[in-house]
Motif scaffolding. Structure first.
Motif, PDB file in Angstrom:
ATOM      1  N   ARG A  47      53.422  32.340  29.675  1.00  0.00           N
ATOM      2  CA  ARG A  47      54.027  31.070  29.510  1.00  0.00           C
ATOM      3  C   ARG A  47      53.257  29.914  29.984  1.00  0.00           C
ATOM      4  NH1 ARG A  47      60.276  29.795  31.483  1.00  0.00           N
ATOM      5  NH2 ARG A  47      60.015  27.573  30.819  1.00  0.00           N
ATOM      6  N   TYR A  48      52.706  30.185  31.285  1.00  0.00           N
ATOM      7  CA  TYR A  48      52.067  28.805  31.779  1.00  0.00           C
ATOM      8  C   TYR A  48      50.435  28.996  32.012  1.00  0.00           C
ATOM      9  CZ  TYR A  48      56.773  28.064  33.539  1.00  0.00           C
ATOM     10  OH  TYR A  48      57.967  27.526  33.485  1.00  0.00           O
ATOM     11  N   GLY A  49      49.806  30.344  31.655  1.00  0.00           N
ATOM     12  CA  GLY A  49      48.459  30.167  31.891  1.00  0.00           C
ATOM     13  C   GLY A  49      47.594  29.589  30.818  1.00  0.00           C
ATOM     14  N   GLN A  50      46.568  29.144  31.064  1.00  0.00           N
ATOM     15  CA  GLN A  50      45.544  28.917  30.317  1.00  0.00           C
ATOM     16  C   GLN A  50      44.356  30.212  30.357  1.00  0.00           C
ATOM     17  OE1 GLN A  50      46.874  25.977  31.996  1.00  0.00           O
ATOM     18  NE2 GLN A  50      47.868  26.245  30.093  1.00  0.00           N
ATOM     19  N   ALA A  51      44.531  30.869  31.481  1.00  0.00           N
ATOM     20  CA  ALA A  51      43.618  31.914  31.854  1.00  0.00           C
ATOM     21  C   ALA A  51      44.427  33.209  32.577  1.00  0.00           C
ATOM     22  CB  ALA A  51      42.311  31.818  32.705  1.00  0.00           C
ATOM     23  N   TRP A  52      43.918  34.339  32.490  1.00  0.00           N
ATOM     24  CA  TRP A  52      44.586  35.473  33.206  1.00  0.00           C
ATOM     25  C   TRP A  52      43.597  36.111  34.045  1.00  0.00           C
ATOM     26  CZ3 TRP A  52      43.389  40.786  31.588  1.00  0.00           C
ATOM     27  CH2 TRP A  52      44.102  41.524  32.283  1.00  0.00           C
ATOM     28  N   VAL A  53      44.249  36.404  35.242  1.00  0.00           N
ATOM     29  CA  VAL A  53      43.039  37.003  36.073  1.00  0.00           C
ATOM     30  C   VAL A  53      43.484  38.266  36.792  1.00  0.00           C
ATOM     31  CG1 VAL A  53      41.698  36.754  38.445  1.00  0.00           C
ATOM     32  CG2 VAL A  53      42.528  34.727  37.199  1.00  0.00           C
ATOM     33  N   THR A  54      42.459  39.361  36.731  1.00  0.00           N
ATOM     34  CA  THR A  54      42.709  40.702  37.384  1.00  0.00           C
ATOM     35  C   THR A  54      41.535  41.212  38.037  1.00  0.00           C
ATOM     36  OG1 THR A  54      43.494  42.779  36.726  1.00  0.00           O
ATOM     37  CG2 THR A  54      41.861  41.724  35.315  1.00  0.00           C
ATOM     38  N   THR A  55      41.911  42.034  39.179  1.00  0.00           N
ATOM     39  CA  THR A  55      40.677  42.632  39.653  1.00  0.00           C
ATOM     40  C   THR A  55      40.694  44.148  39.675  1.00  0.00           C
ATOM     41  OG1 THR A  55      42.187  43.113  41.602  1.00  0.00           O
ATOM     42  CG2 THR A  55      40.927  41.124  41.672  1.00  0.00           C
ATOM     43  N   GLY A  56      41.417  44.535  38.508  1.00  0.00           N
ATOM     44  CA  GLY A  56      41.645  45.888  38.200  1.00  0.00           C
ATOM     45  C   GLY A  56      42.703  46.504  38.655  1.00  0.00           C
ATOM     46  N   ASP A  57      42.784  47.843  38.814  1.00  0.00           N
ATOM     47  CA  ASP A  57      43.942  48.614  39.439  1.00  0.00           C
ATOM     48  C   ASP A  57      43.727  49.037  40.822  1.00  0.00           C
ATOM     49  OD1 ASP A  57      45.905  50.503  39.913  1.00  0.00           O
ATOM     50  OD2 ASP A  57      45.680  51.570  38.102  1.00  0.00           O
ATOM     51  N   PRO A  58      44.056  48.406  41.782  1.00  0.00           N
ATOM     52  CA  PRO A  58      43.671  48.657  43.154  1.00  0.00           C
ATOM     53  C   PRO A  58      43.846  50.287  43.502  1.00  0.00           C
ATOM     54  CG  PRO A  58      46.078  47.752  43.185  1.00  0.00           C
ATOM     55  CD  PRO A  58      45.222  47.507  41.710  1.00  0.00           C
ATOM     56  N   ARG A  59      44.703  50.983  42.911  1.00  0.00           N
ATOM     57  CA  ARG A  59      44.836  52.301  42.925  1.00  0.00           C
ATOM     58  C   ARG A  59      43.842  53.457  42.801  1.00  0.00           C
ATOM     59  NH1 ARG A  59      50.290  52.906  39.320  1.00  0.00           N
ATOM     60  NH2 ARG A  59      48.778  51.974  38.035  1.00  0.00           N
ATOM     61  N   LEU A  60      43.016  52.917  41.944  1.00  0.00           N
ATOM     62  CA  LEU A  60      41.584  53.232  41.702  1.00  0.00           C
ATOM     63  C   LEU A  60      40.423  52.963  42.497  1.00  0.00           C
ATOM     64  CD1 LEU A  60      41.661  53.068  37.523  1.00  0.00           C
ATOM     65  CD2 LEU A  60      42.438  55.162  39.009  1.00  0.00           C
ATOM     66  N   PHE A  61      40.624  52.286  43.432  1.00  0.00           N
ATOM     67  CA  PHE A  61      39.519  51.571  44.020  1.00  0.00           C
ATOM     68  C   PHE A  61      38.766  52.489  45.063  1.00  0.00           C
ATOM     69  CE2 PHE A  61      37.517  49.455  47.947  1.00  0.00           C
ATOM     70  CZ  PHE A  61      36.562  48.944  47.375  1.00  0.00           C
ATOM     71  N   ARG A  98      44.271  16.868  30.956  1.00  0.00           N
ATOM     72  CA  ARG A  98      45.729  16.784  30.365  1.00  0.00           C
ATOM     73  C   ARG A  98      46.064  17.838  29.684  1.00  0.00           C
ATOM     74  NH1 ARG A  98      48.875  12.758  33.025  1.00  0.00           N
ATOM     75  NH2 ARG A  98      47.469  11.092  33.187  1.00  0.00           N
ATOM     76  N   PRO A  99      47.398  18.239  29.603  1.00  0.00           N
ATOM     77  CA  PRO A  99      48.460  17.451  30.199  1.00  0.00           C
ATOM     78  C   PRO A  99      48.490  17.861  31.745  1.00  0.00           C
ATOM     79  CG  PRO A  99      49.251  19.353  29.030  1.00  0.00           C
ATOM     80  CD  PRO A  99      47.754  19.110  28.778  1.00  0.00           C
ATOM     81  N   ARG A 100      47.695  18.887  32.181  1.00  0.00           N
ATOM     82  CA  ARG A 100      47.369  19.153  33.605  1.00  0.00           C
ATOM     83  C   ARG A 100      46.301  19.953  33.717  1.00  0.00           C
ATOM     84  NH1 ARG A 100      48.609  24.375  33.675  1.00  0.00           N
ATOM     85  NH2 ARG A 100      50.593  25.350  32.877  1.00  0.00           N
ATOM     86  N   LEU A 101      45.524  20.152  35.003  1.00  0.00           N
ATOM     87  CA  LEU A 101      44.445  21.127  35.185  1.00  0.00           C
ATOM     88  C   LEU A 101      44.994  22.606  34.793  1.00  0.00           C
ATOM     89  CD1 LEU A 101      45.205  22.688  37.842  1.00  0.00           C
ATOM     90  CD2 LEU A 101      44.484  20.528  39.042  1.00  0.00           C
ATOM     91  N   PRO A 102      43.968  23.593  34.204  1.00  0.00           N
ATOM     92  CA  PRO A 102      44.383  24.969  33.997  1.00  0.00           C
ATOM     93  C   PRO A 102      44.850  25.500  34.947  1.00  0.00           C
ATOM     94  CG  PRO A 102      42.205  24.298  33.789  1.00  0.00           C
ATOM     95  CD  PRO A 102      42.723  23.185  34.081  1.00  0.00           C
ATOM     96  N   PHE A 103      45.798  26.671  34.658  1.00  0.00           N
ATOM     97  CA  PHE A 103      46.337  27.579  35.500  1.00  0.00           C
ATOM     98  C   PHE A 103      45.511  29.059  35.172  1.00  0.00           C
ATOM     99  CE2 PHE A 103      50.763  25.999  36.742  1.00  0.00           C
ATOM    100  CZ  PHE A 103      50.241  24.850  37.310  1.00  0.00           C
ATOM    101  N   ALA A 104      44.961  29.615  36.101  1.00  0.00           N
ATOM    102  CA  ALA A 104      44.476  31.003  35.966  1.00  0.00           C
ATOM    103  C   ALA A 104      45.312  31.968  36.576  1.00  0.00           C
ATOM    104  CB  ALA A 104      43.020  31.255  36.217  1.00  0.00           C
ATOM    105  N   VAL A 105      46.307  32.653  36.045  1.00  0.00           N
ATOM    106  CA  VAL A 105      47.342  33.485  36.684  1.00  0.00           C
ATOM    107  C   VAL A 105      47.066  34.748  36.861  1.00  0.00           C
ATOM    108  CG1 VAL A 105      50.086  34.105  36.496  1.00  0.00           C
ATOM    109  CG2 VAL A 105      49.099  31.818  35.790  1.00  0.00           C
TER     110      VAL A 105
END
Length: 300
Positions: free
Chosen positions: A186-200, A166-173
């Motif tokens: 605004r909506y996230g309980q977590a934030w996700v990144t894979t880094g900068d794809p331009r550097l891969f 509650r109030p809902r399952l968490p969002f990882a944006v």
């Protein structure tokens, strides 16, 4: 805060031919969470076995007891908020409240055209993502939702009894651009990144760290603009897409060094791909398991 270690298990094996054992072993190894990709097919796995994310997570929920479970990530490419919300509420119930929804704008891969549509422009993906997340938030927190938007509609959509969490399952944006970061704030309980794809391809680990430092600053700015403390959000790094590639999994020391540098940037969770032989995610299973068992104590 201690750094949490999680894993992502790609759904390419039949459940009774190694699929189940990976999820149960992830729990035995003490991972904080185990995620899977929510794609219809993906990159080099396109012409091989690939199973659906929600049924896979439902089976994993029944096979485990403590492990958090989730998607990294679900996108609007082939999902509608109304039907997805019903599946997520059911999944949260089966798991006893252990589900995290990783959610992103999607890309231009196979999922983008599998339903016969033309690929969306970056602007349209961003527009759809904003509406997708906002409506999904309502559907997972309200019993009865009606909505008419530019891309999505809901007519008296019932979602009783709602999520166990509650109030809902968490969002990882998942986000790196300004609009996505505002959604995370605004909506996230977590934030996700894979880094900068331009550097891969041609970047260095040092450049990647600098890019990630810049992303975390932009997240903090987005949170401040929303009147929110950035410390409220978990910061998740999905590995395997930075210039380091698989090197952090070559030894325990290599991983601790990698993880420590990113922990200093404020990351609270690092996600490792479960080893897949003869793929971009190939790694020594014994080393991988040693990292899972021993690295957390060194990063506490």
């Amino acid at each position: 805060m201690s750094l949490r270690l999680s894993t992502v298990i790609l759904p390419y094996r039949r459940w009774h031919e190694g699929g189940r054992s990976a999820w149960t072993r992830a729990e035995e190894l003490g991972f904080h969470a185990a995620y899977t990709y929510d794609h219809l097919s993906w990159r080099t796995f396109r012409d091989g076995p690939w199973f659906g994310a929600v049924p896979t997570l439902t089976a994993a929920a029944a096979a485990t007891e403590r492990l958090r479970l989730g998607t990294l990530v679900t996108s609007p490419n082939f999902r509608h908020p109304v039907t997805l919300a019903k599946e997520l509420i059911s999944l949260d119930d089966v798991s006893g409240g252990r589900i995290t929804l990783g959610v992103g704008a999607g890309g231009t891969g196979f999922d983008a055209t599998a339903l016969g549509q033309e690929p969306w422009t970056p602007r349209e993906r961003a527009d759809r993502f904003a509406e997708f997340v906002a409506l999904l938030d309502r559907l997972l927190t309200e019993d009865d939702v009606s909505y008419a938007g530019e891309f999505y509609s809901a007519h008296e959509a019932r979602n009783i009894p709602g999520c166990v969490q509650r109030p809902r399952l968490p969002f990882a944006v998942a986000a790196t651009g300004p609009r996505g970061l505002r959604l995370a704030a605004r909506y996230g309980q977590a934030w996700v990144t894979t880094g900068d794809p331009r550097l891969f391809e041609d970047g260095t680990p040092e450049q990647s760290v600098q890019a990630l430092r810049g992303q975390t600053r932009k997240l903090a700015d987005a949170c401040a603009a929303s009147g929110r403390d950035v410390a409220e959000l978990d910061k998740i790094l999905l590995t395997g897409f930075t210039p380091d590639r698989g090197r952090p999994l070559e030894s325990l020391d290599a991983f601790v060094d990698f993880a420590g540098r990113h922990q200093e940037l404020g990351f609270t969770e690092i996600v490792l791909h479960w080893p897949i032989p003869d793929s971009d995610f190939a790694a020594d299973q014994k080393v991988f398991e040693r990292i899972a068992l021993e690295a957390p104590a060194q990063l506490a």
